[in-house]
Design an enzyme around this catalytic site. Sequence first.
Site: not given
Ligand code: DX5
Ligand code: ZN
Length: 217
Positions: A8, A33, A35, A68, A137
Amino acid sequence: MKHLVSTSLLACDFLNIGKEVTMVNKSIADWIHLDVMDGMFVPNISFGMPVVEHVKKIAEKPLDVHLMIIDPDRYLYRFHEAGANILTVQYEACVHLQRTVTEIRRLGMKAGVAINPHTPVAHLVNTLSFIDMVLIMTVNPGFGGQSFIHECYSKISELRTMIEKGGYNVLIEADGGIDTLNAGKLVETGVNVLVAGHSIFSSANPAETISKLKTLS
Ligand code: DX5
Ligand code: ZN
């Protein structure tokens, strides 16, 4: 099937995003990934199509784009144009989910549906035949670096049973608070794709952390 690691970029150094993508290219990560947050579905705003488009120019791995945002139908084509290979929408943001995922596939992308920690996996029973991936999630969406919600393990095993019983060709992705300590149990429970941001980019050696998440060593 050997599990995949999706890195991510939310947690990366945005001033050096090119270098960060190059690091991921050279690593044994499987996907990148991205976001996308709109400040409406989640309290935070991250980035949109231009960033995806620029990452695509140098990415040597599939782009796993996680929307999101409310009313994602408005942007499916734009994210396809920007270079998304897998496009995931939030279950809670879609009024006509079957139509949305069908359109994602029609555009030539893999279709994913993400569910928040409070959404039961049973809500997806009539959707599994139309999609390629479910994203569980494991934190409330909106921010990187949050603590993993342990109650999500039972959702993962419930979904694994649903997929196997129904014979669906659907991957399970887990996202939020994933690190080298919980990755093994997640894969054992049935996860196919591990998303990790903070645990990779805040580590002393991100490429090595990716290897650890991949090999579970
Ligand atoms: C959160 C995102 C995740 C986030 C995960 O809303 O969907 O993809 O980037 O990040 P970490 O691994 O730092 O929890
Ligand atoms: Zn994500």
